[in-house]
Design a protein around this motif. Structure first.
Motif, PDB file in Angstrom:
ATOM      1  N   TRP A  79     -78.027 -32.159  65.413  1.00  0.00           N
ATOM      2  CA  TRP A  79     -77.523 -33.002  66.495  1.00  0.00           C
ATOM      3  C   TRP A  79     -76.045 -32.787  66.801  1.00  0.00           C
ATOM      4  O   TRP A  79     -75.606 -33.066  67.921  1.00  0.00           O
ATOM      5  CB  TRP A  79     -77.773 -34.470  66.159  1.00  0.00           C
ATOM      6  CG  TRP A  79     -79.225 -34.798  66.354  1.00  0.00           C
ATOM      7  CD1 TRP A  79     -80.195 -34.811  65.413  1.00  0.00           C
ATOM      8  CD2 TRP A  79     -79.870 -35.108  67.591  1.00  0.00           C
ATOM      9  NE1 TRP A  79     -81.418 -35.121  65.959  1.00  0.00           N
ATOM     10  CE2 TRP A  79     -81.247 -35.303  67.299  1.00  0.00           C
ATOM     11  CE3 TRP A  79     -79.432 -35.240  68.918  1.00  0.00           C
ATOM     12  CZ2 TRP A  79     -82.166 -35.638  68.297  1.00  0.00           C
ATOM     13  CZ3 TRP A  79     -80.350 -35.557  69.896  1.00  0.00           C
ATOM     14  CH2 TRP A  79     -81.697 -35.755  69.577  1.00  0.00           C
ATOM     15  N   ARG A  80     -75.297 -32.290  65.840  1.00  0.00           N
ATOM     16  CA  ARG A  80     -73.885 -32.051  66.110  1.00  0.00           C
ATOM     17  C   ARG A  80     -73.678 -30.706  66.783  1.00  0.00           C
ATOM     18  O   ARG A  80     -72.696 -30.498  67.488  1.00  0.00           O
ATOM     19  CB  ARG A  80     -73.094 -32.065  64.801  1.00  0.00           C
ATOM     20  CG  ARG A  80     -71.613 -32.321  64.981  1.00  0.00           C
ATOM     21  CD  ARG A  80     -70.799 -31.832  63.803  1.00  0.00           C
ATOM     22  NE  ARG A  80     -70.739 -30.383  63.749  1.00  0.00           N
ATOM     23  CZ  ARG A  80     -69.884 -29.720  62.980  1.00  0.00           C
ATOM     24  NH1 ARG A  80     -69.057 -30.380  62.190  1.00  0.00           N
ATOM     25  NH2 ARG A  80     -69.865 -28.411  62.968  1.00  0.00           N
ATOM     26  N   GLY A  81     -74.600 -29.785  66.550  1.00  0.00           N
ATOM     27  CA  GLY A  81     -74.476 -28.444  67.099  1.00  0.00           C
ATOM     28  C   GLY A  81     -74.133 -27.467  65.988  1.00  0.00           C
ATOM     29  O   GLY A  81     -73.456 -27.806  65.024  1.00  0.00           O
ATOM     30  N   ILE A  82     -74.637 -26.242  66.125  1.00  0.00           N
ATOM     31  CA  ILE A  82     -74.424 -25.219  65.123  1.00  0.00           C
ATOM     32  C   ILE A  82     -73.255 -24.351  65.564  1.00  0.00           C
ATOM     33  O   ILE A  82     -73.341 -23.595  66.533  1.00  0.00           O
ATOM     34  CB  ILE A  82     -75.687 -24.353  64.943  1.00  0.00           C
ATOM     35  CG1 ILE A  82     -76.855 -25.231  64.581  1.00  0.00           C
ATOM     36  CG2 ILE A  82     -75.470 -23.286  63.898  1.00  0.00           C
ATOM     37  CD1 ILE A  82     -78.173 -24.492  64.548  1.00  0.00           C
ATOM     38  N   ASN A  83     -72.177 -24.445  64.850  1.00  0.00           N
ATOM     39  CA  ASN A  83     -70.981 -23.690  65.212  1.00  0.00           C
ATOM     40  C   ASN A  83     -70.564 -22.686  64.157  1.00  0.00           C
ATOM     41  O   ASN A  83     -69.630 -21.916  64.361  1.00  0.00           O
ATOM     42  CB  ASN A  83     -69.803 -24.643  65.460  1.00  0.00           C
ATOM     43  CG  ASN A  83     -70.105 -25.596  66.597  1.00  0.00           C
ATOM     44  OD1 ASN A  83     -70.595 -25.191  67.645  1.00  0.00           O
ATOM     45  ND2 ASN A  83     -69.818 -26.882  66.380  1.00  0.00           N
ATOM     46  N   TYR A  84     -71.258 -22.725  63.007  1.00  0.00           N
ATOM     47  CA  TYR A  84     -70.885 -21.815  61.946  1.00  0.00           C
ATOM     48  C   TYR A  84     -72.084 -21.540  61.050  1.00  0.00           C
ATOM     49  O   TYR A  84     -73.060 -22.245  61.084  1.00  0.00           O
ATOM     50  CB  TYR A  84     -69.747 -22.374  61.097  1.00  0.00           C
ATOM     51  CG  TYR A  84     -69.978 -23.764  60.598  1.00  0.00           C
ATOM     52  CD1 TYR A  84     -70.638 -24.001  59.394  1.00  0.00           C
ATOM     53  CD2 TYR A  84     -69.548 -24.873  61.350  1.00  0.00           C
ATOM     54  CE1 TYR A  84     -70.869 -25.292  58.939  1.00  0.00           C
ATOM     55  CE2 TYR A  84     -69.777 -26.165  60.895  1.00  0.00           C
ATOM     56  CZ  TYR A  84     -70.428 -26.358  59.706  1.00  0.00           C
ATOM     57  OH  TYR A  84     -70.652 -27.626  59.259  1.00  0.00           O
ATOM     58  N   ASP A  85     -72.012 -20.493  60.273  1.00  0.00           N
ATOM     59  CA  ASP A  85     -73.102 -20.138  59.380  1.00  0.00           C
ATOM     60  C   ASP A  85     -73.254 -21.202  58.300  1.00  0.00           C
ATOM     61  O   ASP A  85     -72.281 -21.811  57.885  1.00  0.00           O
ATOM     62  CB  ASP A  85     -72.834 -18.789  58.679  1.00  0.00           C
ATOM     63  CG  ASP A  85     -72.901 -17.638  59.698  1.00  0.00           C
ATOM     64  OD1 ASP A  85     -73.322 -17.894  60.839  1.00  0.00           O
ATOM     65  OD2 ASP A  85     -72.533 -16.509  59.321  1.00  0.00           O
ATOM     66  N   CYS A  86     -74.492 -21.411  57.852  1.00  0.00           N
ATOM     67  CA  CYS A  86     -74.729 -22.431  56.834  1.00  0.00           C
ATOM     68  C   CYS A  86     -75.864 -22.004  55.941  1.00  0.00           C
ATOM     69  O   CYS A  86     -76.666 -21.183  56.303  1.00  0.00           O
ATOM     70  CB  CYS A  86     -75.075 -23.774  57.477  1.00  0.00           C
ATOM     71  SG  CYS A  86     -76.447 -23.697  58.624  1.00  0.00           S
TER      72      CYS A  86
END
Length: 239
Positions: free
Chosen positions: A232-239
């Motif tokens: 819900w926050r958005g994917i902005n980096y690898d995880c």
């Protein structure tokens, strides 16, 4: 409501037959090995027979296969059109992923229910086949306390194990749906890999492991919370 049902239909069309086939293969293999082990010259107690039949191992392998089947729902391969199918639904991708998380949780619950039905059937068969001198009316009940796999499958009065299993289902459902979302957005997520391995190695535990149940519950909830937050926050980096 119809558009939400369409989201679930996408998931069910790509997984339903695979999951049904997997459940029947698991049940067939477990029943066959149970009877083969029962027909040897060795006389086993019920809880030992379940282990000697390699039922926990078969169940674990089937569980990993289920994780894989559910994780690739919405996964884009070469020539895949899933992204365009999702856009035509006029539903936010975050909502779609959440709905797929719920669908995945339901599939894991069905998997546990099917496994429980199989072992209950095998327990009944044990009392039918074995001479009454080797069992009594509390044999099945005691087996679910003595055998780590059976007890973890049906924890009876151990509430911490029920909570742990619920946290496992929540985390597995969320992280498996998050896996394909990450891939569609050009990112990576190994949370379902870590979570499925954790469940695979730690599911079967003896009665009375309260501290372990609490620890695993917290770990599972952390994975679920992280995945839900990233959805819900958005994917902005690898995880």
């Amino acid at each position: 409501m119809k558009k939400y049902l369409s989201v679930w239909m996408i998931a069910s069309r790509s997984t339903l037959y695979k999951i049904v086939g997997l459940l029947f293969l698991m049940a067939g293999a477990e029943i066959a090995l149970f009877y083969l082990t029962l027909q040897t010259d060795e006389l086993y107690t019920l809880d030992t027979l379940i282990t000697k039949s390699h039922i926990p191992i078969i169940s674990g392998v089937a569980f990993l296969m289920l994780c894989y089947i559910l994780s690739i729902v919405g996964y884009e391969t070469s020539g895949s059109k899933i992204r365009y199918s999702i856009k035509r639904l006029t539903v936010r991708e975050e909502t779609i992923t959440t709905l797929w998380s719920i669908y995945n949780m339901g599939c894991f619950i069905i998997f546990l229910a099917m496994q429980l039905l199989v072992v209950l059937f095998l327990c009944h068969q044990y009392t039918v086949i074995m001479d009454p001198m080797y069992w009594h009316n509390q044999t099945v009940f005691l087996a679910f306390y003595h055998n780590p796999f059976l007890h973890s499958l049906l924890p009876l009065e151990e509430s911490s194990r029920w909570i742990r299993n619920g946290a496992f289902i929540l985390a597995l459902g969320t992280t498996s749906a998050f896996f394909s979302l990450s891939q569609r957005r050009g990112k990576r997520s190994i949370s379902i890999v870590v979570m499925s391995f954790l469940v695979f190695v730690s599911f079967s535990q003896d009665l009375g492991n309260f501290s372990s149940d609490i620890f695993l519950t917290l770990v599972a909830l952390s994975f679920a919370g992280h995945a839900f937050h990233k959805i819900w926050r958005g994917i902005n980096y690898d995880c």
